[in-house]
Structures are given as structure tokens and as C-alpha cells.
Design a protein around this motif. Structure first.
Motif, PDB file in Angstrom:
ATOM      1  N   PHE A  48     -28.115 -45.809 -49.099  1.00  0.00           N
ATOM      2  CA  PHE A  48     -27.804 -44.854 -48.039  1.00  0.00           C
ATOM      3  C   PHE A  48     -28.719 -43.644 -48.164  1.00  0.00           C
ATOM      4  O   PHE A  48     -29.325 -43.423 -49.204  1.00  0.00           O
ATOM      5  CB  PHE A  48     -26.338 -44.405 -48.136  1.00  0.00           C
ATOM      6  CG  PHE A  48     -25.371 -45.542 -48.003  1.00  0.00           C
ATOM      7  CD1 PHE A  48     -24.920 -45.948 -46.760  1.00  0.00           C
ATOM      8  CD2 PHE A  48     -24.919 -46.224 -49.130  1.00  0.00           C
ATOM      9  CE1 PHE A  48     -24.033 -47.014 -46.634  1.00  0.00           C
ATOM     10  CE2 PHE A  48     -24.034 -47.286 -49.016  1.00  0.00           C
ATOM     11  CZ  PHE A  48     -23.588 -47.678 -47.765  1.00  0.00           C
ATOM     12  N   ASP A  50     -27.628 -40.564 -48.123  1.00  0.00           N
ATOM     13  CA  ASP A  50     -26.932 -39.459 -48.776  1.00  0.00           C
ATOM     14  C   ASP A  50     -25.653 -39.950 -49.459  1.00  0.00           C
ATOM     15  O   ASP A  50     -25.286 -41.115 -49.343  1.00  0.00           O
ATOM     16  CB  ASP A  50     -26.615 -38.336 -47.785  1.00  0.00           C
ATOM     17  CG  ASP A  50     -25.814 -38.809 -46.576  1.00  0.00           C
ATOM     18  OD1 ASP A  50     -25.006 -39.746 -46.706  1.00  0.00           O
ATOM     19  OD2 ASP A  50     -25.995 -38.232 -45.493  1.00  0.00           O
ATOM     20  N   SER A  52     -22.563 -38.887 -48.849  1.00  0.00           N
ATOM     21  CA  SER A  52     -21.463 -39.012 -47.898  1.00  0.00           C
ATOM     22  C   SER A  52     -21.381 -40.415 -47.295  1.00  0.00           C
ATOM     23  O   SER A  52     -20.289 -40.985 -47.171  1.00  0.00           O
ATOM     24  CB  SER A  52     -21.616 -37.975 -46.787  1.00  0.00           C
ATOM     25  OG  SER A  52     -20.565 -38.062 -45.875  1.00  0.00           O
ATOM     26  N   ALA A  53     -22.492 -40.982 -46.920  1.00  0.00           N
ATOM     27  CA  ALA A  53     -22.496 -42.321 -46.334  1.00  0.00           C
ATOM     28  C   ALA A  53     -22.082 -43.375 -47.363  1.00  0.00           C
ATOM     29  O   ALA A  53     -21.323 -44.297 -47.054  1.00  0.00           O
ATOM     30  CB  ALA A  53     -23.873 -42.640 -45.758  1.00  0.00           C
ATOM     31  N   GLY A  56     -18.424 -43.053 -47.842  1.00  0.00           N
ATOM     32  CA  GLY A  56     -17.709 -43.591 -46.693  1.00  0.00           C
ATOM     33  C   GLY A  56     -17.485 -45.083 -46.805  1.00  0.00           C
ATOM     34  O   GLY A  56     -16.381 -45.585 -46.537  1.00  0.00           O
TER      35      GLY A  56
END
Length: 110
Positions: A48, A50, A52-53, A56
């Protein structure tokens, strides 16, 4: 799409043998992006841009694992999430692992 995503994990009693190589190879064709360690485990890593992804996907997989009652080993670092699955009661791969892998692929593509 693979037929595996329409299935659900089932309970295997302790001592259930893992899949034989021929069955594992056949099911592996439905989730070809996963690395297969013989009849021991499946593993896939996702990249990813970052944290955050990556987080997620891990969160979505955690919810999936709870609903299927089949839980993978999860690795999470910045820009990367990896999953390893095997059936503990079989000490190796069962159909459950391929079902989970197919569903993780679907979540990753969403």
C-alpha cells in the motif's frame, strides 16, 4: 470470481488430516496470487502507499475472520499487510484456508 467466495468455513475436529497435494493444488488454482507451502499454509502480502490503507485491509480481514470463525496470522507494517492461513486442527491446509484466501482477495480488490 472463484466459487470459494460463496462458501463458508466449517469446523474441522482435532486430528483432521490436511488436504492431500492434489486437492491443495486444485484449490490453489482458484487463488493463484497466494504462496502455498505444500499442504502446510497459504501466505499473501499486499503493498500500500501508506499505513492507513494497510490497516484498513487488516481491519476488514479481522471482521471477516470473526464472521467465518477462521483466523489468519496477520502482519501489519507501514505500507504492507500480510496474511498466513492454515487450519490448526488439521495442522495444515483445509478448504477453509482457500475460502478465506478468496475472500481476502475480494476485500483487497474492493
Amino acid at each position: 470470481m472463484t466459487e470459494l467466495i460463496s462458501e463458508h468455513a466449517r469446523e474441522y475436529p482435532s486430528g483432521t488430516p490436511p488436504l492431500v497435494e492434489v486437492e491443495a493444488a486444485e484449490l490453489h488454482r482458484q487463488v493463484p496470487q497466494w504462496e502455498r507451502d505444500g499442504v502446510r499454509a497459504l501466505r499473501r502480502e499486499f503493498s500500500f502507499d501508506d499505513f492507513s490503507a494497510a490497516f484498513g485491509l487488516v481491519a476488514r480481514v479481522a471482521l471477516l475472520a470473526e464472521s467465518e470463525s477462521h483466523h489468519p496470522e496477520i502482519e501489519l507494517t507501514w505500507g504492507r499487510a500480510a496474511f498466513r492461513t492454515w487450519t490448526h486442527t488439521a495442522d495444515g491446509l483445509t478448504r477453509n484456508d482457500f475460502i478465506l484466501a478468496a475472500k481476502i482477495d475480494l476485500l483487497a480488490d474492493a
